[in-house]
Design an enzyme around this catalytic site. Sequence first.
Site, PDB file in Angstrom:
ATOM      1  N   GLY A   1       0.811  -1.212   0.000  1.00 22.54           N
ATOM      2  CA  GLY A   1       0.000   0.000   0.000  1.00 22.54           C
ATOM      3  C   GLY A   1       0.844   1.262   0.000  1.00 22.54           C
ATOM      4  O   GLY A   1       0.485   2.265  -0.640  1.00 22.54           O
ATOM      5  N   ASP A   2       1.972   1.223   0.710  1.00 25.09           N
ATOM      6  CA  ASP A   2       2.876   2.368   0.734  1.00 25.09           C
ATOM      7  C   ASP A   2       3.485   2.605  -0.645  1.00 25.09           C
ATOM      8  O   ASP A   2       3.592   3.743  -1.108  1.00 25.09           O
ATOM      9  CB  ASP A   2       3.989   2.144   1.761  1.00 25.09           C
ATOM     10  CG  ASP A   2       3.440   1.924   3.162  1.00 25.09           C
ATOM     11  OD1 ASP A   2       2.730   2.811   3.662  1.00 25.09           O
ATOM     12  OD2 ASP A   2       3.716   0.866   3.750  1.00 25.09           O
ATOM     13  N   ARG A   3       3.902   1.518  -1.295  1.00 22.95           N
ATOM     14  CA  ARG A   3       4.473   1.628  -2.634  1.00 22.95           C
ATOM     15  C   ARG A   3       3.454   2.190  -3.624  1.00 22.95           C
ATOM     16  O   ARG A   3       3.777   3.038  -4.464  1.00 22.95           O
ATOM     17  CB  ARG A   3       4.960   0.256  -3.094  1.00 22.95           C
ATOM     18  CG  ARG A   3       5.542   0.183  -4.492  1.00 22.95           C
ATOM     19  CD  ARG A   3       6.862   0.905  -4.608  1.00 22.95           C
ATOM     20  NE  ARG A   3       6.712   2.283  -5.044  1.00 22.95           N
ATOM     21  CZ  ARG A   3       7.717   3.123  -5.185  1.00 22.95           C
ATOM     22  NH1 ARG A   3       8.950   2.737  -4.885  1.00 22.95           N
ATOM     23  NH2 ARG A   3       7.512   4.353  -5.582  1.00 22.95           N
TER      24      ARG A   3
END
Length: 453
Positions: free
Chosen positions: A250-252
């Site tokens: 999700g961060d990527r």
Amino acid sequence: MRITVVGDVLLDVDLSGEATRLCPDAPVPVVDVADVRRRAGGAGLVARMLVQDGHPVTLVTVLSDDDASLALEGALAGVRVVSGPSRARTPVKTRVRAGRHPVVRVDEGCERPEVPAATAGMLRALNQAEVIIVADYGRGVAANPEIRGVLEARAAEIPIVWDPHPSGAVPVPGVTVVTPNLSEAAKAAEAGTGTPAAIAAVGKTLLDNWQSQAVLVTMGEQGGLLSQRHAPPMTIPAPRTEVTDPCGAGDRLAASLAVHLGAGRSLDGAAELAISEAAAFLGAGGVASLPDRHRPVWHHSHEEDALDLARRVRANGGTVVATGGCFDLLHAGHARTLAAARDLGDCLIVCLNSDESVRRIKGEQRPIVGQQDRAELLLALACVDAVLVFGEDTPEACLESLRPDVWVKGGDYRASDLPEAGLIESWGGRCVTVPFHQARSTSVLADALAKVS
């Protein structure tokens, strides 16, 4: 493109090794730990990903005053951090891996804290951003009313990507896109997601509830479903890839989405690229594939000449890091800045103002501690490899001789604004700023000592 990440930071610790036997007193694997890595997590992970991609990044967050926070600041070296104080412990998430396979995760300090205050510097950084990512990990930064007010005002001006959390704040109205995963979307909409039609309905509900311009529900290997106003839902497939650990996906995705939106791509095109890049990230090993912060050990004596050390490290392919200052009355703020600087390369050389230099700059009452003692105290720190004393008012001549690959200063300003920036860049070096602690300074310590003397 000025990218600002705002949200909660965590310390991620990876313990990796091999599991070849079971514990004799319980049917659990014994992992022989061969490697320990500490990484910035949460909003810090998003910021580090962007820095790794070559983007200048500002991280707006709050930091605690504990050992985990000290390690976290070292892991954030190279990121411009604008922070306020946190009244809660730094959350630490420790993952144990056998080979590439997760075995267990242990969480510490993850109780939900009070909503932290926002400093003027934090709000100013948000107002200066050209793209914003809100990385909400449920610890209150995104719930701060002043921060929310700035974000809502800026939503009409710039792209804002909001990565939500089940226990976090509701996104402010008007943001460009909110990126919940499937379980987060189902919980927020209080509805099931068992079929494509149900997922589309959830996306429509969240679009109405959050009043965002779009909602991108991520569905793991199934890709994502993009819901926009005045357009039918759009399913975006993900490339096939083998995933051993989905951590950081999700961060990527949020980081990639923000970059492509900031570059002027349409939301459809940015979402397709972000999903593809998130899949590639997981296929390469996810967070386990991020650059190792460990550095080779350069065996030398602290008494070794600084210039000789720099030449030897550089000849062996290493990175020479330097920083400078008076370091009169060494304090915790100095120690944190120096530790963060050392993590940027293979040796740290401190350019130290001589007694005469300090006297000209700060007045006849300074320095409080002589240069020989100041150098000895600096060398007592494990992160300092050598000290180079200079007598001029500025370190330019010292730097010209040393020619470091990285010049580090602590402060709340842009690295490009440093007076030494042009000189450092003339031989291909770069300037980096690391977190500065307003509450810790030589002047504050000197005033306190004066009151008890």
